[in-house]
Scaffold this active site. Structure first.
Site, PDB file in Angstrom:
ATOM      1  N   CYS A 153      21.297 -83.031 -44.550  1.00 19.75           N
ATOM      2  CA  CYS A 153      19.906 -82.821 -44.153  1.00 19.75           C
ATOM      3  C   CYS A 153      19.840 -81.990 -42.880  1.00 19.75           C
ATOM      4  O   CYS A 153      20.550 -82.261 -41.907  1.00 19.75           O
ATOM      5  CB  CYS A 153      19.210 -84.159 -43.949  1.00 19.75           C
ATOM      6  SG  CYS A 153      17.508 -83.955 -43.401  1.00 19.75           S
ATOM      7  N   CYS A 158      15.600 -84.165 -48.419  1.00 22.53           N
ATOM      8  CA  CYS A 158      16.437 -85.312 -48.052  1.00 22.53           C
ATOM      9  C   CYS A 158      15.746 -86.596 -48.508  1.00 22.53           C
ATOM     10  O   CYS A 158      14.551 -86.779 -48.245  1.00 22.53           O
ATOM     11  CB  CYS A 158      16.613 -85.315 -46.532  1.00 22.53           C
ATOM     12  SG  CYS A 158      17.382 -86.804 -45.890  1.00 22.53           S
ATOM     13  N   HIS A 166      35.863 -75.180 -42.484  1.00 24.29           N
ATOM     14  CA  HIS A 166      34.546 -74.547 -42.553  1.00 24.29           C
ATOM     15  C   HIS A 166      33.575 -75.291 -43.472  1.00 24.29           C
ATOM     16  O   HIS A 166      32.584 -74.719 -43.913  1.00 24.29           O
ATOM     17  CB  HIS A 166      34.690 -73.084 -42.996  1.00 24.29           C
ATOM     18  CG  HIS A 166      35.371 -72.236 -41.969  1.00 24.29           C
ATOM     19  ND1 HIS A 166      35.881 -70.973 -42.232  1.00 24.29           N
ATOM     20  CD2 HIS A 166      35.637 -72.467 -40.647  1.00 24.29           C
ATOM     21  CE1 HIS A 166      36.428 -70.478 -41.130  1.00 24.29           C
ATOM     22  NE2 HIS A 166      36.299 -71.356 -40.155  1.00 24.29           N
ATOM     23  N   ALA A 222      49.123 -65.045 -53.368  1.00 26.57           N
ATOM     24  CA  ALA A 222      49.231 -66.513 -53.417  1.00 26.57           C
ATOM     25  C   ALA A 222      49.732 -66.985 -54.789  1.00 26.57           C
ATOM     26  O   ALA A 222      50.616 -67.834 -54.875  1.00 26.57           O
ATOM     27  CB  ALA A 222      47.868 -67.132 -53.113  1.00 26.57           C
TER      28      ALA A 222
HETATM   29  P1  OAD Z   1      38.854 -62.629 -45.627  1.00 29.97           P
HETATM   30  O1  OAD Z   1      38.023 -62.106 -46.745  1.00 29.97           O
HETATM   31  O2  OAD Z   1      38.502 -62.196 -44.245  1.00 29.97           O
HETATM   32  O3  OAD Z   1      40.368 -62.244 -45.862  1.00 29.97           O
HETATM   33  C1  OAD Z   1      40.989 -62.471 -47.098  1.00 29.97           C
HETATM   34  C2  OAD Z   1      42.462 -62.143 -46.951  1.00 29.97           C
HETATM   35  O4  OAD Z   1      43.103 -62.490 -48.171  1.00 29.97           O
HETATM   36  C3  OAD Z   1      42.782 -60.681 -46.678  1.00 29.97           C
HETATM   37  O5  OAD Z   1      43.713 -60.577 -45.614  1.00 29.97           O
HETATM   38  C4  OAD Z   1      43.405 -60.199 -47.999  1.00 29.97           C
HETATM   39  O6  OAD Z   1      44.416 -59.196 -47.804  1.00 29.97           O
HETATM   40  C5  OAD Z   1      44.028 -61.474 -48.506  1.00 29.97           C
HETATM   41  N1  OAD Z   1      44.196 -61.517 -49.959  1.00 29.97           N
HETATM   42  C6  OAD Z   1      43.488 -60.868 -50.916  1.00 29.97           C
HETATM   43  N2  OAD Z   1      43.925 -61.190 -52.138  1.00 29.97           N
HETATM   44  C7  OAD Z   1      44.934 -62.081 -51.956  1.00 29.97           C
HETATM   45  C8  OAD Z   1      45.783 -62.800 -52.832  1.00 29.97           C
HETATM   46  N3  OAD Z   1      45.672 -62.664 -54.157  1.00 29.97           N
HETATM   47  N4  OAD Z   1      46.713 -63.626 -52.304  1.00 29.97           N
HETATM   48  C9  OAD Z   1      46.818 -63.770 -50.961  1.00 29.97           C
HETATM   49  N5  OAD Z   1      46.047 -63.108 -50.076  1.00 29.97           N
HETATM   50  C10 OAD Z   1      45.108 -62.282 -50.562  1.00 29.97           C
HETATM   51  O7  OAD Z   1      38.842 -64.225 -45.740  1.00 29.97           O
HETATM   52  P2  OAD Z   1      39.189 -65.311 -44.631  1.00 29.97           P
HETATM   53  O8  OAD Z   1      40.282 -64.859 -43.746  1.00 29.97           O
HETATM   54  O9  OAD Z   1      39.350 -66.590 -45.346  1.00 29.97           O
HETATM   55  O10 OAD Z   1      33.947 -68.363 -42.799  1.00 29.97           O
HETATM   56  O11 OAD Z   1      37.847 -65.351 -43.811  1.00 29.97           O
HETATM   57  C11 OAD Z   1      37.722 -66.327 -42.821  1.00 29.97           C
HETATM   58  C12 OAD Z   1      36.308 -66.808 -42.755  1.00 29.97           C
HETATM   59  O12 OAD Z   1      35.432 -65.687 -42.656  1.00 29.97           O
HETATM   60  C13 OAD Z   1      35.811 -67.520 -43.977  1.00 29.97           C
HETATM   61  O13 OAD Z   1      36.214 -68.872 -44.046  1.00 29.97           O
HETATM   62  C14 OAD Z   1      34.332 -67.425 -43.811  1.00 29.97           C
HETATM   63  C15 OAD Z   1      34.164 -66.011 -43.251  1.00 29.97           C
HETATM   64  O14 OAD Z   1      33.268 -65.891 -42.221  1.00 29.97           O
HETATM   65  C16 OAD Z   1      32.858 -69.120 -42.994  1.00 29.97           C
HETATM   66  O15 OAD Z   1      32.229 -69.111 -44.029  1.00 29.97           O
HETATM   67  C17 OAD Z   1      32.520 -69.995 -41.846  1.00 29.97           C
END
Ligand code: OAD
Length: 269
Positions: free
Chosen positions: A143, A169, A135, A253
């Site tokens: 730019c 830019c 991402h 994690a």
């Molecule tokens: P989310 O915020 O959707 O999900 C975070 C996940 O991490 C959840 O399932 C939580 O249960 C888990 N979680 C919370 N604390 C944790 C810990 N300490 N250890 C392990 N897991 C934990 O985030 P993403 O799945 O990364 O995209 O979201 C995907 C994408 O959605 C992001 O990259 C972003 C957003 O749209 C863009 O910016 C393009």
């Protein structure tokens, strides 16, 4: 579930240890939960998710940019500062130690690659070198007009500011935009094809801290399993992926990954 509600120390699943002992290629797919214990808010968790306070569709999208690009830029500057102040957590630091721990146990070389949805640099600062950013990055603006990589004019402001005009830019005088993937945009081609290749070639895919609701990243674990790979998940709560992986390990994690390294080391000899 919060980190404090996770059993400490957690019991490392035997199936995961066995799969890693036999693995030559491990791929780790991470999401926002990976950085949660570094103090970087996740996107979708109740109470402290970034987007509890801000509408993502307004900020992380072409539409948001068209409506108010100064506000979008200010939001990304706030996130850049948040990440700069954060430190890699014990989970980030454990990942580079995994290859050595598996290698010592199995007696063969192990290749570990990371695919992350995170736009922070905490994996790199935690010592990982082979990281695919699906991402984009908070630190690589480009730019809006000519697409060339741009440079920040200085550090992000100390206090969150509602509006900041994006820098210009230096090549074409267009404005810079954040180097991240917005809603509705495709992933960088090279990053996606590399990620597909990695999950096709791996023996084990470990999914850490993602809700599994954002595509195409969420397709990778399904793709890996369909190709006969072992797929495990670390997440303190069940996610959209939990029913699709071989095993959901309920831990965080920063607790689970170091514990995994220790468990592998204890098995040596
Ligand atoms: P989310 O915020 O959707 O999900 C975070 C996940 O991490 C959840 O399932 C939580 O249960 C888990 N979680 C919370 N604390 C944790 C810990 N300490 N250890 C392990 N897991 C934990 O985030 P993403 O799945 O990364 O995209 O979201 C995907 C994408 O959605 C992001 O990259 C972003 C957003 O749209 C863009 O910016 C393009």
């Amino acid at each position: 579930m919060t980190a404090s509600a996770v059993p400490n120390p957690p019991v490392v699943p035997a199936a995961l240890l066995n799969a890693l002992r036999q693995a030559h290629r491990l791929v780790i797919l991470t999401g926002a939960g990976m950085s949660a214990e570094s103090g970087v808010p996740t996107f979708r968790d109740a109470m402290h998710g970034l987007w509890e306070q801000f509408d993502p569709a307004e900020l992380a999208s072409q539409e948001g940019w068209d409506v108010d690009r100064d506000r979008v830029w200010a939001w990304y500057e706030w996130r850049r500062r948040l990440v700069q102040l954060a430190r890699p957590n014990a989970g980030h630091l454990a990942i580079p130690r995994l290859a050595k721990a598996i290698g010592e146990l199995s007696g063969h070389d192990v290749k570990v690659d990371l695919i992350t949805q995170n736009v922070d640099d905490l994996h790199e600062r935690g010592g990982s070198r082979r990281v695919v950013h699906l991402h984009g990055s908070l630190f690589e603006p480009r730019c809006y007009l000519c697409g060339r990589q741009g440079q920040f004019t200085g550090p992000p402001p100390v206090e969150a500011v509602e509006k900041i005009p994006p820098p210009k830019c230096k090549h074409c005088n267009g404005v810079l935009r954040p180097g991240v993937v917005w809603f509705g945009e495709g992933l960088p081609d090279h990053a996606w094809s590399h990620a597909e290749q990695l999950v096709t070639d791996c023996d084990v895919l470990l999914v850490v801290g993602t809700s599994g609701v954002v595509y195409p990243a969420a397709r990778l674990p399904v793709m890996a399993r369909a190709n006969g790979k072992w797929v495990y998940e670390i997440n303190p709560t069940r996610s959209e992926l939990s029913d699709k992986v071989h095993l959901h390990w309920q831990t965080t994690a920063a607790i689970g990954l170091p514990e995994l390294v220790t468990a592998l080391q204890l098995q040596v000899g």
